[in-house]
Design an enzyme around this catalytic site. Structure first.
Site, PDB file in Angstrom:
ATOM      1  N   ASP A  87       0.877  -1.170   0.000  1.00 46.41           N
ATOM      2  CA  ASP A  87       0.000   0.000   0.000  1.00 46.41           C
ATOM      3  C   ASP A  87       0.911   1.215   0.000  1.00 46.41           C
ATOM      4  O   ASP A  87       1.666   1.431   0.954  1.00 46.41           O
ATOM      5  CB  ASP A  87      -0.878  -0.024   1.253  1.00 46.41           C
ATOM      6  CG  ASP A  87      -1.825   1.168   1.359  1.00 46.41           C
ATOM      7  OD1 ASP A  87      -1.497   2.245   0.809  1.00 46.41           O
ATOM      8  OD2 ASP A  87      -2.874   1.042   2.007  1.00 46.41           O
ATOM      9  N   HIS A 103      -5.575  12.101  -8.914  1.00 44.72           N
ATOM     10  CA  HIS A 103      -6.934  12.633  -9.068  1.00 44.72           C
ATOM     11  C   HIS A 103      -7.956  11.891  -8.211  1.00 44.72           C
ATOM     12  O   HIS A 103      -9.097  12.337  -8.086  1.00 44.72           O
ATOM     13  CB  HIS A 103      -7.351  12.656 -10.544  1.00 44.72           C
ATOM     14  CG  HIS A 103      -7.702  11.318 -11.119  1.00 44.72           C
ATOM     15  ND1 HIS A 103      -8.363  11.187 -12.320  1.00 44.72           N
ATOM     16  CD2 HIS A 103      -7.472  10.048 -10.696  1.00 44.72           C
ATOM     17  CE1 HIS A 103      -8.542   9.904 -12.604  1.00 44.72           C
ATOM     18  NE2 HIS A 103      -8.009   9.200 -11.641  1.00 44.72           N
TER      19      HIS A 103
END
Length: 344
Positions: free
Chosen positions: A235, A254
């Site tokens: 992660d 984004h």
């Protein structure tokens, strides 16, 4: 007066937009374009309805609409109307095409379309709509996106189809040949990594992604033939990021708030080798907010589906600068996705 008369036509076209998109979605889902391609000859509505298990009346109407959309062509033979794919349909709407948008269309139909049903709620609330659309808690964004193995594969196929078409442009927007060790954060299916290794033969690319994504990518997308592409599970908000000369974040920032973006970019900056860089690949908004329309619509989609937004080059520059990167440049590709490069 003529200008005023033009407005209703434009608004009516916008209102009909969802009818057009669902027509294309349905034709793909039923297999119209694939069946015509595999037949290697024109087919009648009766032949297509029989092959696809559809009503003749419904198929005739669907084929007529696809012809009106210039996705099919027709010819007369013995009082029958025969249908064929246009070149555009053959290239972008059939499964077998290397640049097919079929999976992107299916993801739009089955996932994005359902979220957009709640766009009004998203604008009122300022939050994504996964819980209403799918009954899935969206506090962990990618647990919602990857809520099942099937949905994860669909999302990866979406990303794969996007980079099969757009990847070459963004990888060549800057000369990346000085960077030999590349890490593609959130590299998903590996489509962008493949463009890197084919464009820059001296580089190696490590795809850093969640363990389930890495497993699926190895099973479905990246084979042993791609010897210069490797994987690192983790992660990127929590686990150590591998050292590299260049980090690619394609359609990553984004998804997130400014605070999360600076946090991630700061972690990338610390891991980056001296003289290295980070390449952002995003749909850039014009500085005055006037467009492009695609980026404006994508920003609405980020509201409906994520925590993030589309941004201007100046906004990405500010995020990169806050994380320590300097000499930030950007390139508009003239296509859907643009690039921003920051150096360490």
């Amino acid at each position: 007066a003529q200008a005023i008369e033009a407005y209703p036509r434009k608004i009516l076209q916008y209102m009909e937009g969802f009818l057009i998109s669902k027509t294309v979605f349905t034709a793909c889902e039923l297999g119209v374009f694939d069946t015509l391609h595999e037949a290697q000859r024109p087919l009648s509505a009766a032949e297509l309805s029989a092959a696809l298990g559809a009503s003749l009346d419904g198929m005739e109407r669907l084929l007529a609409a696809c012809t009106g959309l210039e996705l099919l062509t027709t010819q007369q033979e013995n009082e029958r109307v025969l249908y064929s794919n246009t070149e555009e349909a053959r290239v972008y709407l059939t499964h077998s095409s290397p640049v097919s948008l079929y999976h992107s269309i299916q993801y739009s139909s089955k996932t994005i379309y359902l979220c957009w049903h709640y766009l009004t709620d998203a604008i009122r609330e300022g939050t994504n709509q996964y819980e209403k659309a799918f009954g899935v808690n969206s506090k962990d964004l990618f647990q919602a996106l990857y809520r099942s193995d099937e949905e994860m594969v669909k999302f990866m196929q979406l990303m794969n189809s996007i980079w099969n078409i757009c990847g070459r442009d963004v990888i060549r927007a800057f000369d990346l040949s000085p960077f030999k060790v590349i890490c593609d954060l959130g590299g998903c299916s590996g489509a962008l990594a493949k463009h890197c290794t084919s464009t820059y033969p001296q580089c190696t690319v490590t795809i850093f992604d969640l363990p389930t994504v890495v497993r699926t990518s190895r099973e479905h997308f990246v084979t042993s033939a791609h010897s210069r592409i490797g994987f690192h599970e983790g992660d990127f908000f929590k686990d150590p990021i591998p050292k590299a000369d260049l980090y690619i974040l394609a359609r990553i920032l984004h998804d997130w708030t400014d605070q999360c973006c600076v946090e991630l970019l700061s972690r990338v900056y610390k891991a980056c080798n001296p003289g290295g860089a980070v390449l952002l690949v995003e749909a850039l908004l014009f500085e005055d907010g006037s467009g492009p329309l695609t980026a404006q619509l994508y920003s609405l989609n980020m509201l409906v589906q994520t925590e993030g937004r589309e941004r201007t080059a100046a906004q990405y520059t500010a995020l990169l600068t806050a994380a320590g990167f300097t000499s930030v440049q950007h390139r508009f590709t003239g296509k859907t996705y643009d690039t921003v490069l920051g150096r360490k």
